[in-house]
Design a protein around this motif. Sequence first.
Motif, PDB file in Angstrom:
ATOM      1  N   ALA A   1       0.817  -1.212   0.000  1.00  0.00           N
ATOM      2  CA  ALA A   1       0.000   0.000   0.000  1.00  0.00           C
ATOM      3  C   ALA A   1       0.851   1.264   0.000  1.00  0.00           C
ATOM      4  O   ALA A   1       0.488   2.269  -0.624  1.00  0.00           O
ATOM      5  N   SER A   2       1.998   1.241   0.687  1.00  0.00           N
ATOM      6  CA  SER A   2       2.844   2.436   0.745  1.00  0.00           C
ATOM      7  C   SER A   2       3.461   2.752  -0.610  1.00  0.00           C
ATOM      8  O   SER A   2       3.811   3.899  -0.873  1.00  0.00           O
TER       9      SER A   2
ATOM     10  N   LEU B   1      -2.915   9.500  -0.803  1.00  0.00           N
ATOM     11  CA  LEU B   1      -2.554   9.486   0.608  1.00  0.00           C
ATOM     12  C   LEU B   1      -1.055   9.573   0.808  1.00  0.00           C
ATOM     13  O   LEU B   1      -0.258   9.283  -0.096  1.00  0.00           O
ATOM     14  N   ASN B   2      -0.661   9.973   2.021  1.00  0.00           N
ATOM     15  CA  ASN B   2       0.737   9.877   2.419  1.00  0.00           C
ATOM     16  C   ASN B   2       1.145   8.410   2.441  1.00  0.00           C
ATOM     17  O   ASN B   2       0.366   7.551   2.885  1.00  0.00           O
TER      18      ASN B   2
ATOM     19  N   LEU C   1       0.599   6.659   5.795  1.00  0.00           N
ATOM     20  CA  LEU C   1      -0.813   6.470   6.096  1.00  0.00           C
ATOM     21  C   LEU C   1      -1.399   5.361   5.229  1.00  0.00           C
ATOM     22  O   LEU C   1      -2.162   4.509   5.713  1.00  0.00           O
ATOM     23  N   ALA C   2      -1.020   5.355   3.959  1.00  0.00           N
ATOM     24  CA  ALA C   2      -1.503   4.310   3.064  1.00  0.00           C
ATOM     25  C   ALA C   2      -1.033   2.930   3.539  1.00  0.00           C
ATOM     26  O   ALA C   2      -1.806   1.964   3.542  1.00  0.00           O
ATOM     27  N   GLY C   3       0.234   2.850   3.943  1.00  0.00           N
ATOM     28  CA  GLY C   3       0.750   1.580   4.440  1.00  0.00           C
ATOM     29  C   GLY C   3       0.043   1.126   5.706  1.00  0.00           C
ATOM     30  O   GLY C   3      -0.257  -0.062   5.872  1.00  0.00           O
ATOM     31  N   THR C   4      -0.247   2.075   6.590  1.00  0.00           N
ATOM     32  CA  THR C   4      -0.957   1.742   7.832  1.00  0.00           C
ATOM     33  C   THR C   4      -2.340   1.196   7.540  1.00  0.00           C
ATOM     34  O   THR C   4      -2.775   0.200   8.140  1.00  0.00           O
ATOM     35  N   LEU C   5      -3.058   1.818   6.619  1.00  0.00           N
ATOM     36  CA  LEU C   5      -4.393   1.348   6.265  1.00  0.00           C
ATOM     37  C   LEU C   5      -4.327  -0.036   5.614  1.00  0.00           C
ATOM     38  O   LEU C   5      -5.163  -0.902   5.885  1.00  0.00           O
TER      39      LEU C   5
END
Length: 445
Positions: A308-309, A315-316, A319-323
């Motif tokens: 995702a990152s 997205l940042n 943040l994208a990686g966290t989601l």
Amino acid sequence: MNKPTFSEALRVWLRIGLTSFGGPAGQIAMMNRMLVEERRWISEERFLHALNYCTLLPGPEAQQLATYIGWLLHGTRGGVAAGVLFVLPGFLVILLLSALYVTLGRVPAVQGLFWGLKAAVLAIVVEAVLRLGRKSLKHPLRWTLAGASFAALFFLGVPFPWVILVAGLTGLLGSRLHPAAFAPGARMQGSGGAVDEILESGGGHLEASGRRAAGVLATWLPVWLGPVLALGLWLGWTDTYTRIGVFFSKMAVVTFGGAYAVLAYVAQQAVENYHWLTSAEMLHGLALAETTPGPLILVLQYVAFVAASRDPGLLNPLLAGTLGAALAVHVTFAPCFLWILLGAPYIERLRTNRALAGALAAINAAVVGVVMNLAVWFSLHALFTTMSEVRLGPLAIPVPAFPSIDVGLLVLGSGAMFAMLRFRAGMVPVLTACGGLGVAYQMIL
């Protein structure tokens, strides 16, 4: 003996989640020690009965075992709390380490910490195999089953479900032909029998019914698959988040045999099909998961974070990686609650069935071989950087390149093992000492 309060249980489940290093072998052994031997919340017999059921399910058996025992003690809220707290610390740690990995690359101090923790994990896993063997292998035929299971997995590459199926059929037949070999262990005095009596006499949530099963399905199927369907309809079925949700939902129903059984397939798909990360990065993620608390299957969280990152959209990247990581963890573990809350009441009702008891006793013996396979596999891959394979007919024998051995890791791991087996050093002190020595070793080099 009184049943523990919900707040008491929460504190214990959080402690288990914070210290659940060592993969399934170490985690199961730690729960046995804390719940059966020290606190005597449940009996050894009931613990093994729950463990046998969890080994039949897809997904991480240690997390499911925590969910099962939490459900036994406090119903649905107890099961959900135990399962969530078992995973939450590891999720937060791997989330932080994934962010550091993506943004900062290799940090020497962190590398040293991982290296030292890996040595501690070696000791923890070996100690866990010995502990489980002492408790489960009460008859020569069970030793034979454990050895055959190890050989089938390690040398023949037999799929885990077939090993469990054959063990269960052996126990069904053996319970009639040789009852003594597959009889459940006698309940030991002071091993949790009082709590078992409380559960059996007053635990209404233990009762199985069609209405209850329908309610569980109506609740947990939408919890599991609802976010995936919503993402597909909103973002499209080719979006990275949707593909993460669909892919890891599929993994949640085929991960029989624990994380090791499915990691090869996940690595192949993530690297070669989805191109989310490289093979070297996949190995780095496995190292993160090996040396942090929680189930090893949390390596999937790392894969999703990286994927995702690198395709964050608007997205940042962090943040994208966290989601992405949160989505992967959700679809991986939500079905675990479904399997336990749906099936456990029926399994509890069958506890006194002799044929089922024989099958589960045989499966439990086979699980010792399975855990031994994981311990040997991890030890070889941790200690040696180069491996080859020799084929002798159907046998595939892994052969380590001895010049590639990590001597420092061997010395530190042997010291940790000696401390645990000879002086009964606790898990937390061993992890702390090995982690600190690892940092010092890395900084000196």
